[in-house]
Scaffold this motif. Sequence first.
Motif, PDB file in Angstrom:
ATOM      1  N   ASN A   6      -8.212  37.381  44.302  1.00 47.72           N
ATOM      2  CA  ASN A   6      -9.157  38.232  43.969  1.00 47.72           C
ATOM      3  C   ASN A   6      -9.945  39.134  45.366  1.00 47.72           C
ATOM      4  O   ASN A   6     -10.189  40.284  44.856  1.00 47.72           O
ATOM      5  CB  ASN A   6     -10.567  37.372  43.473  1.00 47.72           C
ATOM      6  CG  ASN A   6     -11.557  37.977  43.143  1.00 47.72           C
ATOM      7  OD1 ASN A   6     -11.852  39.131  42.943  1.00 47.72           O
ATOM      8  ND2 ASN A   6     -12.710  36.975  42.941  1.00 47.72           N
ATOM      9  N   GLY A   9      -8.260  42.711  45.617  1.00 52.72           N
ATOM     10  CA  GLY A   9      -8.284  43.377  44.578  1.00 52.72           C
ATOM     11  C   GLY A   9      -8.815  44.652  44.464  1.00 52.72           C
ATOM     12  O   GLY A   9      -8.820  45.568  43.689  1.00 52.72           O
ATOM     13  N   LYS A  10      -9.323  45.312  45.766  1.00 50.22           N
ATOM     14  CA  LYS A  10      -9.613  46.420  46.046  1.00 50.22           C
ATOM     15  C   LYS A  10      -8.791  47.776  45.581  1.00 50.22           C
ATOM     16  O   LYS A  10      -9.133  48.448  44.796  1.00 50.22           O
ATOM     17  CB  LYS A  10      -9.871  46.846  47.412  1.00 50.22           C
ATOM     18  CG  LYS A  10     -10.376  48.296  47.717  1.00 50.22           C
ATOM     19  CD  LYS A  10     -10.971  48.230  49.398  1.00 50.22           C
ATOM     20  CE  LYS A  10     -11.388  49.534  49.511  1.00 50.22           C
ATOM     21  NZ  LYS A  10     -11.890  49.783  50.905  1.00 50.22           N
ATOM     22  N   ILE A  12      -6.926  47.657  42.924  1.00 46.15           N
ATOM     23  CA  ILE A  12      -7.177  47.891  41.688  1.00 46.15           C
ATOM     24  C   ILE A  12      -8.529  48.795  41.285  1.00 46.15           C
ATOM     25  O   ILE A  12      -8.168  49.684  40.320  1.00 46.15           O
ATOM     26  CB  ILE A  12      -7.440  46.510  40.744  1.00 46.15           C
ATOM     27  CG1 ILE A  12      -6.391  45.318  41.041  1.00 46.15           C
ATOM     28  CG2 ILE A  12      -7.821  46.722  39.288  1.00 46.15           C
ATOM     29  CD1 ILE A  12      -6.611  44.030  40.666  1.00 46.15           C
ATOM     30  N   LEU A  13      -9.527  48.411  41.947  1.00 48.18           N
ATOM     31  CA  LEU A  13     -10.695  49.408  41.867  1.00 48.18           C
ATOM     32  C   LEU A  13     -10.279  50.730  42.134  1.00 48.18           C
ATOM     33  O   LEU A  13     -10.863  51.685  41.564  1.00 48.18           O
ATOM     34  CB  LEU A  13     -11.884  48.744  42.860  1.00 48.18           C
ATOM     35  CG  LEU A  13     -12.241  47.427  42.607  1.00 48.18           C
ATOM     36  CD1 LEU A  13     -13.029  46.714  43.801  1.00 48.18           C
ATOM     37  CD2 LEU A  13     -13.062  47.053  41.334  1.00 48.18           C
ATOM     38  N   SER A  59     -13.559  42.144  47.212  1.00 44.89           N
ATOM     39  CA  SER A  59     -12.856  41.556  46.023  1.00 44.89           C
ATOM     40  C   SER A  59     -12.909  42.430  44.633  1.00 44.89           C
ATOM     41  O   SER A  59     -13.960  42.902  44.606  1.00 44.89           O
ATOM     42  CB  SER A  59     -13.554  40.193  46.045  1.00 44.89           C
ATOM     43  OG  SER A  59     -14.794  40.221  45.294  1.00 44.89           O
ATOM     44  N   PHE A  60     -12.156  42.059  44.056  1.00 43.91           N
ATOM     45  CA  PHE A  60     -12.209  42.648  42.668  1.00 43.91           C
ATOM     46  C   PHE A  60     -13.364  42.282  41.988  1.00 43.91           C
ATOM     47  O   PHE A  60     -13.986  43.388  41.144  1.00 43.91           O
ATOM     48  CB  PHE A  60     -10.899  42.194  41.975  1.00 43.91           C
ATOM     49  CG  PHE A  60     -10.877  42.772  40.427  1.00 43.91           C
ATOM     50  CD1 PHE A  60     -10.854  44.052  39.871  1.00 43.91           C
ATOM     51  CD2 PHE A  60     -10.345  41.912  39.357  1.00 43.91           C
ATOM     52  CE1 PHE A  60     -10.889  44.762  39.016  1.00 43.91           C
ATOM     53  CE2 PHE A  60     -10.439  42.513  38.053  1.00 43.91           C
ATOM     54  CZ  PHE A  60     -10.446  43.924  37.894  1.00 43.91           C
ATOM     55  N   MET A 203      -6.460  49.325  35.543  1.00 44.96           N
ATOM     56  CA  MET A 203      -6.652  48.020  35.949  1.00 44.96           C
ATOM     57  C   MET A 203      -5.223  47.275  35.845  1.00 44.96           C
ATOM     58  O   MET A 203      -4.792  46.577  36.886  1.00 44.96           O
ATOM     59  CB  MET A 203      -7.527  47.154  34.947  1.00 44.96           C
ATOM     60  CG  MET A 203      -9.097  47.357  35.381  1.00 44.96           C
ATOM     61  SD  MET A 203     -10.015  46.170  34.446  1.00 44.96           S
ATOM     62  CE  MET A 203     -11.354  47.249  33.992  1.00 44.96           C
TER      63      MET A 203
END
Length: 216
Positions: A6, A9-10, A12-13, A59-60, A203
């Motif tokens: 998690n 997860g940056k 992904i953002l 985190s995501f 995502m």
Amino acid sequence: MEAFKNAAGKPILLHMVKAIRENKAFLGEVDGLIGDGDHGMNMAKGFTLFEKRMSEEISFSDGLDQLGTILFSEIGGSMGPIYGTIFMDMAAAAEDAEDIGLPLFADMLEAGLTGLQGIVEAQVGDKTLVDTLFPAMDTLKHGAEEAASFADTLKTMKTAAERGRDSTKDMVAKFGRSSRLGERSRGVLDAGAASCCLLLQAMADGMLELLEGESA
């Protein structure tokens, strides 16, 4: 078990931000056919604000919460509160989890859909983003139940999201400004369904990159 951190997860953002910014004009054009044409502009504004305020390490789940808060409180139109609710409820479902695997991501998307349906009455078939979000979530839930590969299920989810988006073209709008057009709203994609597809696919792409990194 296939999962990504998690805390990592940056990316992904950032995939999500890029998808919205690069498709600002497309979303505006789609919305302009049966709506007021500001969907791309409003979404790009919100995601750009989020990118500017994003901390170096995030985190995501924390990013989803921050993004949701910005969209909910600072973006005009109906889509700000809608996406804000989805992302904040997705973040809450993660509860600061250390790892995010298929079962948790499925639960996160389900929480987002549940939150959305707490503020709007739209169901599958009503020509809204629910027509994209539900089949994507359903694909993840089935994958989790069958203990399927996270990566493979993400790829299947991308296809499910596309089909959901495309299904709105033959529907008559029942909510929002476009609902006033009745039968004249048929033959055009729903803008919310289009942006939801972009975000879900972004995502998935970000997660696939992280999963590939974990397995390398």
